[in-house]
Design a protein around this motif. Structure first.
Motif, PDB file in Angstrom:
ATOM      1  N   CYS A  83       0.979  -1.190  -0.143  1.00  0.00           N
ATOM      2  CA  CYS A  83      -0.177  -0.066  -0.099  1.00  0.00           C
ATOM      3  C   CYS A  83       1.042   1.189   0.283  1.00  0.00           C
ATOM      4  CB  CYS A  83      -1.028   0.113   1.394  1.00  0.00           C
ATOM      5  SG  CYS A  83      -1.819  -1.438   1.495  1.00  0.00           S
ATOM      6  N   GLY A 112      -4.682  -5.401  -7.494  1.00  0.00           N
ATOM      7  CA  GLY A 112      -4.951  -4.537  -6.122  1.00  0.00           C
ATOM      8  C   GLY A 112      -6.575  -4.712  -6.033  1.00  0.00           C
ATOM      9  N   MET A 113      -7.466  -4.748  -7.018  1.00  0.00           N
ATOM     10  CA  MET A 113      -8.887  -5.034  -6.474  1.00  0.00           C
ATOM     11  C   MET A 113      -9.290  -6.271  -6.117  1.00  0.00           C
ATOM     12  SD  MET A 113      -9.748  -1.873  -6.544  1.00  0.00           S
ATOM     13  CE  MET A 113     -11.685  -2.260  -6.502  1.00  0.00           C
ATOM     14  N   HIS A 168      -5.246  -4.818  -0.324  1.00  0.00           N
ATOM     15  CA  HIS A 168      -4.445  -3.716  -0.448  1.00  0.00           C
ATOM     16  C   HIS A 168      -5.511  -2.600  -0.335  1.00  0.00           C
ATOM     17  CE1 HIS A 168      -0.686  -5.254  -1.738  1.00  0.00           C
ATOM     18  NE2 HIS A 168      -1.353  -5.932  -2.756  1.00  0.00           N
ATOM     19  N   ASP A 192      -4.267   0.876  -1.257  1.00  0.00           N
ATOM     20  CA  ASP A 192      -3.819   1.428  -2.214  1.00  0.00           C
ATOM     21  C   ASP A 192      -2.546   0.522  -3.117  1.00  0.00           C
ATOM     22  OD1 ASP A 192      -5.392   3.894  -2.708  1.00  0.00           O
ATOM     23  OD2 ASP A 192      -4.629   3.886  -0.564  1.00  0.00           O
ATOM     24  N   THR A 193      -2.334   0.756  -4.444  1.00  0.00           N
ATOM     25  CA  THR A 193      -1.327   0.133  -5.149  1.00  0.00           C
ATOM     26  C   THR A 193      -0.785   1.231  -5.967  1.00  0.00           C
ATOM     27  OG1 THR A 193      -2.122  -0.730  -6.863  1.00  0.00           O
ATOM     28  CG2 THR A 193      -2.076  -2.053  -4.636  1.00  0.00           C
ATOM     29  N   ALA A 236      -7.365   0.374  -4.028  1.00  0.00           N
ATOM     30  CA  ALA A 236      -7.373  -1.013  -4.253  1.00  0.00           C
ATOM     31  C   ALA A 236      -8.840  -1.581  -3.380  1.00  0.00           C
ATOM     32  CB  ALA A 236      -6.190  -1.756  -3.700  1.00  0.00           C
TER      33      ALA A 236
END
Length: 215
Positions: free
Chosen positions: A26, A105-106, A128, A130-131, A136
């Motif tokens: 993240c 990431g999703m 996650h 965020d990436t 995410a």
């Protein structure tokens, strides 16, 4: 972010990896834009862009013999609009715990070293925040409320429901390993993601943990 092993000096916990410390992917993107920590060379050899620090944790299982349980394949959190397939996450060749790669990431992942959701023990799902590709799957997890419903769908068509009992934001340097991974006879679920302020490398310094019980 801790870079050295953080041993849990309890004989009841076999030597695995502190899953909560793997969520270094993240990122605010302010560091190198990769969304990964400085151990990327190890993770690339493992076939994953992101991994974490080694430690000693429990499997979250209550023990005893188990016939082959159903495999979780999807997580659904209606109150947050989260509906994701579940990857299977194990250990990298270097002994660190896998996390979903940045390009996925999703997609959340179920850690196979813990309990199977719905079975006695602590099941762990990683996602996650965020990436480097943006928001995410667990970006809004901090908004989840006590009593919220979490549904886990398995490969046999069953839908298992869990109710959130608590949430906790903890420093990655003081992760409550036993609380999260310790053996239990209850049918529990833990969701883990990154949270908090960013360090000078653009990585969140905290983990958000969601605790839920089978409803």
């Amino acid at each position: 972010m801790p870079r050295t092993p953080l041993p849990l000096r309890r004989a009841a916990f076999p030597a695995l990896v502190c899953l909560a410390l793997v969520l270094t992917g993240c990122s605010s993107g302010a560091a190198d834009g990769s969304g990964a920590s400085t151990r990327s060379d190890t993770r690339e050899r493992a076939g994953s862009e992101e991994s974490g620090s080694k430690s000693t944790v429990g499997t979250g299982r209550s023990g005893g013999s188990r016939s082959a349980p159903a495999v979780p394949v999807r997580i659904d959190i209606p109150s947050l609009g989260i509906d994701s397939e579940l990857m299977r996450l194990g250990l990298n060749p270097d002994g660190t715990v896998e996390v979903p790669p940045a390009e996925k990431g999703m997609t959340a992942g179920w850690y196979t070293g813990g309990a199977v959701p719905g079975e006695p023990g602590a099941a762990v799902v990683i996602g996650h925040n965020d990436t480097r590709f943006g928001k995410a799957v667990f970006h809004d997890l901090r908004k989840i409320g006590k009593g919220a419903d979490i549904a886990i769908h398995n490969d046999r068509g069953a839908e298992l429901h869990f109710r959130v009992t608590a949430t906790e934001t903890v420093s990655k340097k003081a992760f409550p390993t036993e609380k999260v991974y310790g053996p239990t006879n209850a049918r529990t679920l833990r969701l883990i993601t990154c949270d908090g302020a960013f360090d000078d490398q653009g990585h969140p310094v905290d983990n958000l943990i969601v605790y839920a019980n089978r409803s």
